[in-house]
Design an enzyme around this catalytic site. Structure first.
Site, PDB file in Angstrom:
ATOM      1  N   ASP A 164     -24.846 -21.554  53.699  1.00 16.88           N
ATOM      2  CA  ASP A 164     -26.119 -22.253  53.459  1.00 16.88           C
ATOM      3  C   ASP A 164     -26.166 -22.560  51.969  1.00 16.88           C
ATOM      4  O   ASP A 164     -26.507 -21.691  51.188  1.00 16.88           O
ATOM      5  CB  ASP A 164     -27.287 -21.367  53.892  1.00 16.88           C
ATOM      6  CG  ASP A 164     -28.645 -21.937  53.515  1.00 16.88           C
ATOM      7  OD1 ASP A 164     -28.711 -23.095  53.120  1.00 16.88           O
ATOM      8  OD2 ASP A 164     -29.644 -21.185  53.616  1.00 16.88           O
ATOM      9  N   GLU A 198     -33.103 -25.879  46.277  1.00 23.03           N
ATOM     10  CA  GLU A 198     -33.645 -26.006  47.639  1.00 23.03           C
ATOM     11  C   GLU A 198     -34.224 -24.682  48.100  1.00 23.03           C
ATOM     12  O   GLU A 198     -35.266 -24.632  48.751  1.00 23.03           O
ATOM     13  CB  GLU A 198     -32.549 -26.461  48.605  1.00 23.03           C
ATOM     14  CG  GLU A 198     -33.070 -26.846  49.997  1.00 23.03           C
ATOM     15  CD  GLU A 198     -33.229 -25.684  50.969  1.00 23.03           C
ATOM     16  OE1 GLU A 198     -33.884 -25.862  52.005  1.00 23.03           O
ATOM     17  OE2 GLU A 198     -32.712 -24.570  50.703  1.00 23.03           O
TER      18      GLU A 198
HETATM   19 CO    CO Z   1     -31.299 -21.444  52.834  1.00 18.54          CO
HETATM   20 ZN    ZN Z   2     -30.078 -24.405  53.159  1.00 16.41          ZN
END
Ligand code: CO
Ligand code: ZN
Length: 336
Positions: A164, A198
């Site tokens: 991620d 993010e």
């Molecule tokens: Co994340």
């Molecule tokens: Zn992410």
């Protein structure tokens, strides 16, 4: 693509301190880009192609930051207290190792708990650097670290920290490479955005989208799965194809984009899944709400154990996400 994924996950880049990852990505994209720039927040923005009369300005976003920790206090014995940066889970912290941007390593320990069956809270944990005095402590208040865990391949399943969203970053880099072939590019002005921050609220994508002012936006990020023992009730599994997002906590995807993605996947025979995510969001929400609003969607890579130091994805889902993206971007789009 696997060596690239390994290089990306092994490069540290906690939110706000993405410089090392940015330079790795920059070296990968420069041979294929028409233009590369870094905006004021640190987003790496790569332009490919010019907008033709039948084309659109399309923003694609994958974030280069990852979750981590920040030092808040160091005591006289050299133990450091910390806060999470992004959605770190306290349950996975104990015994985890950290690598700081200055190279220092530490292990997370915990105070003695009155109820040992409970997980310690962040304020009950500390980082042990193997020193006995504050003067020997190799970090300072404000220093940042990421989790340290080796990249491994279990067959086609990849296990690493920071999949991620380095898996999304690798997918965008590979898509740019393939689109570079003359017969695949042509209609659209494409912006490949490697976004920052993010994990602390899709902040980088907010300014990138404002600056680019796209006609259409697509995020590429991970999503959860429902395929583990007594797990989430969710119709997404590892290895059954990239997921086309319909809903998450921050966005209802534009239905026209959902239709475009589904039709393209079906006509190109790319396996896909439909994603309804209960918790979490992506850069898609920032793109959608920029300026007067942008039709936005997201292609998600199914991932288990998200926000732990051992996230797991299936390589075939990443491979098929590239196939889907190349199909989406090589032809004119009608969003009726
Ligand atoms: Co994340
Ligand atoms: Zn992410």
């Amino acid at each position: 693509m696997k060596p690239l994924i390994q290089k990306l996950v092994e490069t540290p880049g906690p939110s706000g301190y993405e410089a090392q990852v940015r330079s790795v990505v920059r070296a990968e994209v420069e041979p294929f880009a028409d233009d590369v720039r870094v905006d004021n927040l640190g987003n790496l923005i790569v332009r490919k192609g010019d907008k033709q009369p039948d084309g659109l300005r399309i923003m694609l976003a994958a974030h280069i930051d990852e979750i981590g920790v920040i030092i808040t206090h160091i005591d006289d014995s050299g133990f450091a207290r910390f806060l999470p940066v992004g959605g770190v889970r306290a349950a996975g912290c104990l015994g985890s190792r950290l690598r700081f941007l200055n190279g220092a390593c530490g292990v997370i320990g915990s105070e003695r708990l009155s109820d040992p069956s409970k997980n310690p809270a962040f304020e009950q944990m500390f980082i042990d650097f193997g020193v006995s005095d504050r003067k020997e402590c190799p970090v300072r208040v404000g220093d940042m670290a990421v989790f340290e865990r080796p990249y491994q391949e279990f067959g086609q399943r990849l296990v690493a920290k920071a999949l991620d969203d380095r898996i999304g970053v690798a997918i965008l880099i590979e898509t740019l490479r393939q689109i570079h072939q003359p017969k695949l590019a042509g209609h659209h002005e494409l912006y490949f955005v490697f976004s920052v921050q993010e994990e602390v609220g899709a902040r980088g994508a907010t300014t990138a989208a404002f600056g680019i002012d796209p006609d259409v936006g697509l995020a590429v990020d991970v999503t959860g799965t429902g395929d583990t023992p007594r797990g989430l009730k969710m119709e997404v599994s590892l290895g059954k194809g990239p997921a086309i997002k319909v809903r998450d906590q921050g966005m209802l995807s534009d239905p026209r984009l959902v239709r475009w993605l589904v039709q393209t996947a079906e006509s190109a025979r790319v396996p896909y899944q439909t994603e309804i995510l209960e918790l979490g969001w992506t850069d898609g929400k920032s793109i959608q709400l920029t300026r007067a609003g942008v039709p936005a969607g997201c292609i998600s890579i199914p991932a288990r154990y998200i926000h732990t130091p051992s996230e797991m994805v299936d390589f075939n889902d990443a491979y098929n996400a590239v196939r889907l993206l190349v199909e989406l971007l090589r032809k004119p789009i009608s969003l009726d």
